[in-house]
Design an enzyme around this catalytic site. Structure first.
Site, PDB file in Angstrom:
ATOM      1  N   GLU A   1       0.846  -1.191   0.000  1.00 28.52           N
ATOM      2  CA  GLU A   1       0.000   0.000   0.000  1.00 28.52           C
ATOM      3  C   GLU A   1       0.881   1.241   0.000  1.00 28.52           C
ATOM      4  O   GLU A   1       2.094   1.151   0.257  1.00 28.52           O
ATOM      5  CB  GLU A   1      -0.898   0.001   1.240  1.00 28.52           C
ATOM      6  CG  GLU A   1      -1.841  -1.183   1.309  1.00 28.52           C
ATOM      7  CD  GLU A   1      -2.754  -1.164   2.522  1.00 28.52           C
ATOM      8  OE1 GLU A   1      -3.572  -2.083   2.642  1.00 28.52           O
ATOM      9  OE2 GLU A   1      -2.642  -0.219   3.352  1.00 28.52           O
ATOM     10  N   PRO A   2       0.299   2.409  -0.265  1.00 27.39           N
ATOM     11  CA  PRO A   2       1.107   3.632  -0.237  1.00 27.39           C
ATOM     12  C   PRO A   2       1.854   3.830   1.083  1.00 27.39           C
ATOM     13  O   PRO A   2       2.941   4.398   1.100  1.00 27.39           O
ATOM     14  CB  PRO A   2       0.062   4.732  -0.468  1.00 27.39           C
ATOM     15  CG  PRO A   2      -0.997   4.068  -1.284  1.00 27.39           C
ATOM     16  CD  PRO A   2      -1.060   2.667  -0.766  1.00 27.39           C
TER      17      PRO A   2
ATOM     18  N   ALA B   1       2.349   1.121   3.375  1.00 22.16           N
ATOM     19  CA  ALA B   1       2.716  -0.179   3.955  1.00 22.16           C
ATOM     20  C   ALA B   1       3.376  -1.031   2.893  1.00 22.16           C
ATOM     21  O   ALA B   1       2.729  -1.452   1.936  1.00 22.16           O
ATOM     22  CB  ALA B   1       1.484  -0.888   4.511  1.00 22.16           C
TER      23      ALA B   1
ATOM     24  N   THR C   1       2.203  -5.877  -9.500  1.00 23.80           N
ATOM     25  CA  THR C   1       2.608  -6.525 -10.747  1.00 23.80           C
ATOM     26  C   THR C   1       1.412  -7.236 -11.377  1.00 23.80           C
ATOM     27  O   THR C   1       0.623  -7.869 -10.684  1.00 23.80           O
ATOM     28  CB  THR C   1       3.723  -7.541 -10.474  1.00 23.80           C
ATOM     29  OG1 THR C   1       4.829  -6.866  -9.855  1.00 23.80           O
ATOM     30  CG2 THR C   1       4.200  -8.193 -11.766  1.00 23.80           C
TER      31      THR C   1
ATOM     32  N   GLN D   1       9.050 -19.518  -1.487  1.00 21.18           N
ATOM     33  CA  GLN D   1       9.070 -19.824  -2.920  1.00 21.18           C
ATOM     34  C   GLN D   1       9.154 -18.551  -3.751  1.00 21.18           C
ATOM     35  O   GLN D   1       9.863 -18.503  -4.759  1.00 21.18           O
ATOM     36  CB  GLN D   1       7.833 -20.625  -3.327  1.00 21.18           C
ATOM     37  CG  GLN D   1       7.786 -20.875  -4.846  1.00 21.18           C
ATOM     38  CD  GLN D   1       6.815 -21.935  -5.270  1.00 21.18           C
ATOM     39  OE1 GLN D   1       6.915 -23.068  -4.836  1.00 21.18           O
ATOM     40  NE2 GLN D   1       5.867 -21.575  -6.128  1.00 21.18           N
ATOM     41  N   GLU D   2       8.431 -17.505  -3.340  1.00 22.23           N
ATOM     42  CA  GLU D   2       8.509 -16.238  -4.064  1.00 22.23           C
ATOM     43  C   GLU D   2       9.944 -15.724  -4.087  1.00 22.23           C
ATOM     44  O   GLU D   2      10.458 -15.292  -5.127  1.00 22.23           O
ATOM     45  CB  GLU D   2       7.596 -15.201  -3.415  1.00 22.23           C
ATOM     46  CG  GLU D   2       7.685 -13.822  -4.061  1.00 22.23           C
ATOM     47  CD  GLU D   2       6.758 -12.793  -3.433  1.00 22.23           C
ATOM     48  OE1 GLU D   2       6.861 -11.613  -3.799  1.00 22.23           O
ATOM     49  OE2 GLU D   2       5.935 -13.176  -2.568  1.00 22.23           O
TER      50      GLU D   2
ATOM     51  N   HIS E   1      31.512  -1.767 -20.585  1.00 20.47           N
ATOM     52  CA  HIS E   1      31.059  -1.386 -21.921  1.00 20.47           C
ATOM     53  C   HIS E   1      31.381   0.075 -22.257  1.00 20.47           C
ATOM     54  O   HIS E   1      31.171   0.498 -23.404  1.00 20.47           O
ATOM     55  CB  HIS E   1      29.552  -1.604 -22.067  1.00 20.47           C
ATOM     56  CG  HIS E   1      29.171  -2.987 -22.472  1.00 20.47           C
ATOM     57  ND1 HIS E   1      29.162  -4.052 -21.600  1.00 20.47           N
ATOM     58  CD2 HIS E   1      28.779  -3.494 -23.677  1.00 20.47           C
ATOM     59  CE1 HIS E   1      28.763  -5.145 -22.240  1.00 20.47           C
ATOM     60  NE2 HIS E   1      28.537  -4.834 -23.505  1.00 20.47           N
TER      61      HIS E   1
END
Length: 380
Positions: free
Chosen positions: A128-129, A131, A159, A242-243, A339
């Protein structure tokens, strides 16, 4: 993953995923980045090939195989081409366990077939904004009223937020009870009062839809409560390893891809009459990155094996997540540096990877939170 960790079935699956990525994602990804959104059709194509819901039982349309190596292969092949707009990992690695482990038989019949076919895209709404990592600060509320919950609040940084048809929402159903007052409610696309705000403009991952979600007196049927009311914190804690393992696997694959591109650049780029890789400083940089990546890959592959065996705990997952994403951050920064000016150009793959993947030490629980989890386990 290392070849030694894969069976022939995994290698065949890997070849199929690679063909899918080259055929269905690579030709379109630049256009999706300009549009700020992937085409839903790619989800349906993935569903037809069995790339969604791999661990979902066959009776609901999945493959019925609980082996995280398959999910890791998908993430690695997507990352190999820098296709950061694809939200399959969130769908497969994060949301699937909630539906598999917490849903009732009726809920599974309603949702899992579409989950596996790509017709139903999913998301989970925690942040949340006010939390983020502190779930006890969640303000979104769901008030019981008859056979419904009246949901009010806002979520951000979600997401798949624009495309999602099913959103698992963490809401406070029992005020004043801290983490013991949170529940999981499944909000469906067309529920009155459920609206999407901005598709948020990130510094990277332009094709991946990250959104604000708003809930204004949304009446969620009690039949859409996932798991036990008031037990969301425990449900979340059970599924976070798992996440975090998925994020670690993705991070290592992204860093390995950037390193391979940089190694090739250092072999071919000539300065002062010789390839820049011939300079001792550059060789040392490459040697350090190769070693760090090998160490990270070894740990993550072992963590995947432990997870498949049912032994991956929250502490080991936190170690995998913070270490892999921190290695990734350092490797990508060095790849840009090696690079030179080309590393700062948008068309250079390592430049895109640098901005696309900077979020990994942040989401899924910040790396600072990961270290807190590990530190508490040490008794300090």
């Amino acid at each position: 993953m290392r070849e030694s960790e894969l069976t022939q079935e995994h290698r065949d699956f890997q070849a199929m995923v690679r063909d899918f990525v080259e055929r269905e994602i690579v030709p379109h990804h630049d256009g999706w980045e300009r549009a700020g959104l992937v085409d839903r059709e790619v989800w349906r194509h993935a569903g037809k090939l069995g790339l969604l819901g791999i661990d979902v039982p066959e009776e609901y349309g999945g493959a019925g195989v609980r082996d995280f190596r398959y999910q890791a292969i998908i993430s690695e092949e997507v990352m190999r081409v820098g296709a950061t707009g694809i939200g399959f990992a969130l769908h497969n690695d994060v949301v699937a366990p909630y539906l598999l482990d917490l849903a009732t038989d009726e809920q599974k019949r309603r949702w899992l077939p579409g989950f596996c076919s790509g017709e139903l895209i999913t998301a989970i709404a925690m942040t949340e904004p006010e939390a983020g990592s502190d779930l006890q600060a969640i303000r979104t509320t769901a008030r019981p009223e008859g056979d419904t919950y009246v949901l009010n609040g806002a979520k951000t940084f979600i997401t798949n937020g624009i495309l999602a048809d099913l959103v698992i929402v963490v809401a406070r159903t029992q005020p004043g009870r801290g983490s013991r007052g949170l529940s999981l409610l499944v909000v469906e696309r067309d529920m009155p009062g459920f609206t999407r705000g901005r598709k948020l403009e990130k510094i990277g991952m332009a094709a991946q839809d990250t959104a604000e979600l708003f809930f204004d007196d949304v009446r969620v049927p009690a039949a859409n409560v996932l798991g036990r009311p008031g037990r969301a914190f425990l449900h979340l804690a059970a599924n976070l390893p798992q996440e975090r393992l998925g994020i670690a696997a993705y991070a290592v694959a992204a860093a390995e891809t950037a390193f391979a591109q940089t190694l090739e650049y250092c072999r071919s780029r000539v300065a002062f009459g010789q390839p820049i890789g011939a300079f001792q400083h550059v060789r040392f940089e490459l040697a350090e990155m190769a070693t760090e990546l090998d160490v990270a890959r070894t740990y993550v592959d072992r963590a995947i094996a432990e997870h498949n065996a049912g032994r991956l705990d929250a502490v080991a997952a936190a170690k995998a997540k913070w270490w892999a994403t921190d290695v990734q951050r350092r490797v990508l920064d060095r790849c840009v540096q090696l690079h030179g000016g080309y590393g700062y150009m948008r068309e250079t793959p390592v430049a895109k990877a640098f901005v696309d993947n900077r979020v990994h030490p942040i989401y899924g629980g910040t790396n600072e939170i990961m270290k807190e989890i590990i530190g508490r386990d040490l008794g300090v």
